[in-house]
Motif scaffolding. Structure first.
Motif, PDB file in Angstrom:
ATOM      1  N   GLY A  44     -43.305  17.920 -42.601  1.00 41.57           N
ATOM      2  CA  GLY A  44     -43.834  16.577 -42.386  1.00 41.57           C
ATOM      3  C   GLY A  44     -44.395  16.360 -41.001  1.00 41.57           C
ATOM      4  N   SER A  45     -43.755  16.936 -39.975  1.00 36.46           N
ATOM      5  CA  SER A  45     -44.263  16.725 -38.622  1.00 36.46           C
ATOM      6  C   SER A  45     -45.605  17.425 -38.431  1.00 36.46           C
ATOM      7  N   ALA A  46     -45.766  18.633 -39.000  1.00 40.54           N
ATOM      8  CA  ALA A  46     -47.054  19.315 -38.908  1.00 40.54           C
ATOM      9  C   ALA A  46     -48.121  18.579 -39.708  1.00 40.54           C
ATOM     10  N   GLN A  47     -47.762  18.096 -40.891  1.00 40.87           N
ATOM     11  CA  GLN A  47     -48.705  17.301 -41.688  1.00 40.87           C
ATOM     12  C   GLN A  47     -49.169  16.080 -40.899  1.00 40.87           C
ATOM     13  N   TRP A  69     -31.333  19.727 -31.665  1.00 35.05           N
ATOM     14  CA  TRP A  69     -31.854  20.871 -30.922  1.00 35.05           C
ATOM     15  C   TRP A  69     -32.401  21.935 -31.859  1.00 35.05           C
ATOM     16  N   SER A  70     -31.749  22.132 -33.006  1.00 37.06           N
ATOM     17  CA  SER A  70     -32.203  23.179 -33.926  1.00 37.06           C
ATOM     18  C   SER A  70     -33.567  22.868 -34.537  1.00 37.06           C
ATOM     19  N   ASN A  71     -34.015  21.620 -34.420  1.00 40.25           N
ATOM     20  CA  ASN A  71     -35.333  21.256 -34.953  1.00 40.25           C
ATOM     21  C   ASN A  71     -36.481  21.780 -34.097  1.00 40.25           C
ATOM     22  N   LEU A  72     -36.228  21.958 -32.798  1.00 37.18           N
ATOM     23  CA  LEU A  72     -37.318  22.198 -31.852  1.00 37.18           C
ATOM     24  C   LEU A  72     -38.026  23.527 -32.078  1.00 37.18           C
ATOM     25  N   GLN A  73     -37.377  24.456 -32.757  1.00 37.07           N
ATOM     26  CA  GLN A  73     -37.967  25.777 -33.010  1.00 37.07           C
ATOM     27  C   GLN A  73     -39.200  25.691 -33.908  1.00 37.07           C
ATOM     28  N   ARG A  74     -39.322  24.631 -34.719  1.00 39.51           N
ATOM     29  CA  ARG A  74     -40.421  24.588 -35.683  1.00 39.51           C
ATOM     30  C   ARG A  74     -41.000  23.186 -35.908  1.00 39.51           C
ATOM     31  N   GLN A  75     -40.336  22.144 -35.462  1.00 45.24           N
ATOM     32  CA  GLN A  75     -40.797  20.777 -35.737  1.00 45.24           C
ATOM     33  C   GLN A  75     -41.612  20.290 -34.549  1.00 45.24           C
ATOM     34  N   MET A  76     -42.923  20.382 -34.679  1.00 44.96           N
ATOM     35  CA  MET A  76     -43.813  20.395 -33.532  1.00 44.96           C
ATOM     36  C   MET A  76     -44.003  19.049 -32.834  1.00 44.96           C
ATOM     37  N   LEU A  77     -43.638  17.976 -33.456  1.00 47.39           N
ATOM     38  CA  LEU A  77     -43.844  16.673 -32.827  1.00 47.39           C
ATOM     39  C   LEU A  77     -42.773  16.335 -31.795  1.00 47.39           C
ATOM     40  N   PHE A  78     -41.672  17.085 -31.780  1.00 49.66           N
ATOM     41  CA  PHE A  78     -40.515  16.682 -30.992  1.00 49.66           C
ATOM     42  C   PHE A  78     -40.326  17.558 -29.762  1.00 49.66           C
ATOM     43  N   ASP A  79     -39.658  16.969 -28.739  1.00 46.30           N
ATOM     44  CA  ASP A  79     -39.382  17.719 -27.528  1.00 46.30           C
ATOM     45  C   ASP A  79     -37.906  17.583 -27.155  1.00 46.30           C
ATOM     46  N   GLU A  80     -37.533  18.186 -26.034  1.00 40.62           N
ATOM     47  CA  GLU A  80     -36.124  18.209 -25.645  1.00 40.62           C
ATOM     48  C   GLU A  80     -35.573  16.813 -25.376  1.00 40.62           C
ATOM     49  N   LYS A  81     -36.389  15.923 -24.842  1.00 41.49           N
ATOM     50  CA  LYS A  81     -35.922  14.560 -24.577  1.00 41.49           C
ATOM     51  C   LYS A  81     -35.556  13.853 -25.877  1.00 41.49           C
ATOM     52  N   ASP A  82     -36.323  14.106 -26.927  1.00 40.52           N
ATOM     53  CA  ASP A  82     -36.012  13.496 -28.223  1.00 40.52           C
ATOM     54  C   ASP A  82     -34.663  13.997 -28.733  1.00 40.52           C
ATOM     55  N   ALA A  83     -34.408  15.294 -28.573  1.00 38.97           N
ATOM     56  CA  ALA A  83     -33.136  15.857 -29.031  1.00 38.97           C
ATOM     57  C   ALA A  83     -31.974  15.358 -28.188  1.00 38.97           C
ATOM     58  N   GLU A  84     -32.165  15.265 -26.877  1.00 33.70           N
ATOM     59  CA  GLU A  84     -31.110  14.770 -25.994  1.00 33.70           C
ATOM     60  C   GLU A  84     -30.723  13.337 -26.343  1.00 33.70           C
ATOM     61  N   ALA A  93     -41.695  10.621 -33.858  1.00 35.11           N
ATOM     62  CA  ALA A  93     -42.989  11.065 -34.370  1.00 35.11           C
ATOM     63  C   ALA A  93     -44.068  10.026 -34.114  1.00 35.11           C
ATOM     64  N   ALA A  94     -43.760   8.768 -34.379  1.00 29.77           N
ATOM     65  CA  ALA A  94     -44.753   7.711 -34.182  1.00 29.77           C
ATOM     66  C   ALA A  94     -45.183   7.633 -32.725  1.00 29.77           C
ATOM     67  N   ARG A  95     -44.242   7.753 -31.812  1.00 25.84           N
ATOM     68  CA  ARG A  95     -44.577   7.704 -30.386  1.00 25.84           C
ATOM     69  C   ARG A  95     -45.520   8.845 -30.011  1.00 25.84           C
ATOM     70  N   ARG A  96     -45.209  10.032 -30.488  1.00 25.48           N
ATOM     71  CA  ARG A  96     -46.060  11.192 -30.193  1.00 25.48           C
ATOM     72  C   ARG A  96     -47.447  11.039 -30.830  1.00 25.48           C
ATOM     73  N   LEU A  97     -47.485  10.610 -32.089  1.00 22.01           N
ATOM     74  CA  LEU A  97     -48.761  10.501 -32.793  1.00 22.01           C
ATOM     75  C   LEU A  97     -49.671   9.451 -32.162  1.00 22.01           C
ATOM     76  N   LYS A  98     -49.093   8.384 -31.648  1.00 26.18           N
ATOM     77  CA  LYS A  98     -49.900   7.348 -30.999  1.00 26.18           C
ATOM     78  C   LYS A  98     -50.533   7.874 -29.719  1.00 26.18           C
ATOM     79  N   SER A  99     -49.872   8.833 -29.079  1.00 28.74           N
ATOM     80  CA  SER A  99     -50.474   9.441 -27.886  1.00 28.74           C
ATOM     81  C   SER A  99     -51.548  10.459 -28.252  1.00 28.74           C
ATOM     82  N   VAL A 100     -51.481  10.979 -29.472  1.00 24.73           N
ATOM     83  CA  VAL A 100     -52.488  11.923 -29.969  1.00 24.73           C
ATOM     84  C   VAL A 100     -53.743  11.193 -30.408  1.00 24.73           C
ATOM     85  N   ASN A 101     -53.562  10.070 -31.120  1.00 33.15           N
ATOM     86  CA  ASN A 101     -54.706   9.311 -31.634  1.00 33.15           C
ATOM     87  C   ASN A 101     -54.360   7.835 -31.681  1.00 33.15           C
TER      88      ASN A 101
END
Length: 344
Positions: A44-47, A69-84, A93-101
């Motif tokens: 879903g994050s890649a989609q 933390w285990s999501n970060l290996q493949r779920q591309m929308l997220f970063d370490e701050k999100d996991a922390e 995801a919405a926060r990241r996507l709004k910065s993309v477009n």
């Protein structure tokens, strides 16, 4: 000449517009399209990112889970701050996507797709993307899509292997034509068999390619095949989708037992040794609950969710009363734990 709505859009999408089969008309169709993505994990994050970058006008990201933390290996929308912070995936995801477009509308739905919420979450979109991790939710999507005539694109990946299949009501077979009942016995999951980032990215990209065909008016060009990929062996296979089955419970007999809630059960979350409590609908003051639970366990809380470690179990509670109890697959234990620490 059809004009794209703003000069900035012409520049942003110029390479896509230059693709002859897309063109400006296709880009305008994308800008007017409405898509729901059910599940914001690896698929879903890649989609979501691909569709946002392509300029789909409205995206609703539906997920009740939180970033680990285990999501970060493949779920591309997220970063370490999100996991922390343990942020809900839909919100991160919405926060990241709004910065993309920033020119498209992004809606985060920190919610479960259930028979009760299906109309609200899926009723105003023209395409549904499958990013889920369990067959119960997929059967619910299938029921809704067939009953409302909305296309959806099934996808799954585990280990190095994955597959995708578009479902076009009235034209192709549906998921229950292929699998009238969920697979029996123990199934490989990301937790037990692992999963490689390249296979989730590959399957999501193939799903989005189908989505672009549908959303730009080229649905007739869909290959009508199930695509199967193994990125470790390099094998790629396509098999023709069977014709719709007149005896299929969903598209044949039009019996929508999952949508009607007749087959709803507590969900075990993708091999994560967890139970989701999804039949509570009430407001929970997370800050107040945090104060109570601090005396019995370790607690983290933000505006989206509360997470606590108590009695060797992990409890996540959402503001509307939904919860995930991690550390057991026993529904009775999970419900008792919830009642003890959150209330009936």
């Amino acid at each position: 000449m059809i004009e794209v709505k703003a000069p900035s859009d012409r520049d942003r999408y110029s390479r896509q517009i230059r693709f002859r089969e897309m063109g400006e008309e296709g880009q305008i169709r994308l800008s007017q399209a409405r898509v729901a993505i059910v599940g914001c994990g690896a698929l879903g994050s890649a989609q979501a990112e691909l569709l946002a970058r392509a300029g789909v006008g409205f995206l609703r990201v539906i997920d009740r889970d939180y970033v680990e933390w285990s999501n970060l290996q493949r779920q591309m929308l997220f970063d370490e701050k999100d996991a922390e912070a343990g942020l809900p995936k839909a919100a991160a995801a919405a926060r990241r996507l709004k910065s993309v477009n920033s020119s498209i509308e992004i809606e985060s739905a920190i919610n479960d797709l259930t028979p009760v919420t299906a109309d609200d979450l899926l009723g105003d979109v023209q395409l549904i993307m499958d990013g889920t991790d369990n067959f119960e939710t997929r059967y619910l999507i299938n029921d809704f899509a067939i009953s409302h005539g909305v296309p959806w694109i099934y996808g799954a990946a585990v280990g190095s292997y994955g597959l995708k299949m578009p479902v076009i009501p009235g034209k192709t077979c549906c998921l229950r034509c292929m699998l009238p009942q969920p697979p029996s016995g123990a199934q490989a999951t990301c937790e037990t068999a692992g999963v490689l980032g390249p296979i989730t990215a590959t399957i999501a990209a193939l799903q989005v390619a189908d989505a672009l065909l549908i959303l730009t008016g080229h649905q007739d060009k869909l290959p009508g095949k199930i695509t199967i990929v193994d990125v470790w062996t390099g094998d790629v296979m396509q098999v023709s989708q069977p014709e719709p089955d007149e005896n299929c419970p969903a598209c044949g007999r039009r019996e929508f037992s999952y949508l009607e809630g007749k087959q709803r059960a507590p969900i075990s979350l993708c091999g994560r040794n967890a139970v989701q409590i999804h039949d509570n609908k009430r407001h929970v003051d997370l800050q107040e609950l945090a104060k109570r639970l601090e005396t019995v366990g370790t607690v983290r809380v933000n505006e989206f969710a509360l997470r606590a470690q108590i009695e060797n179990l992990d409890l996540t509670v959402f503001p509307d009363g939904r919860a995930i109890v991690k550390g057991t697959t026993d529904v009775g234990v999970a419900r008792s734990f919830y009642a003890k620490y959150v209330g009936n």
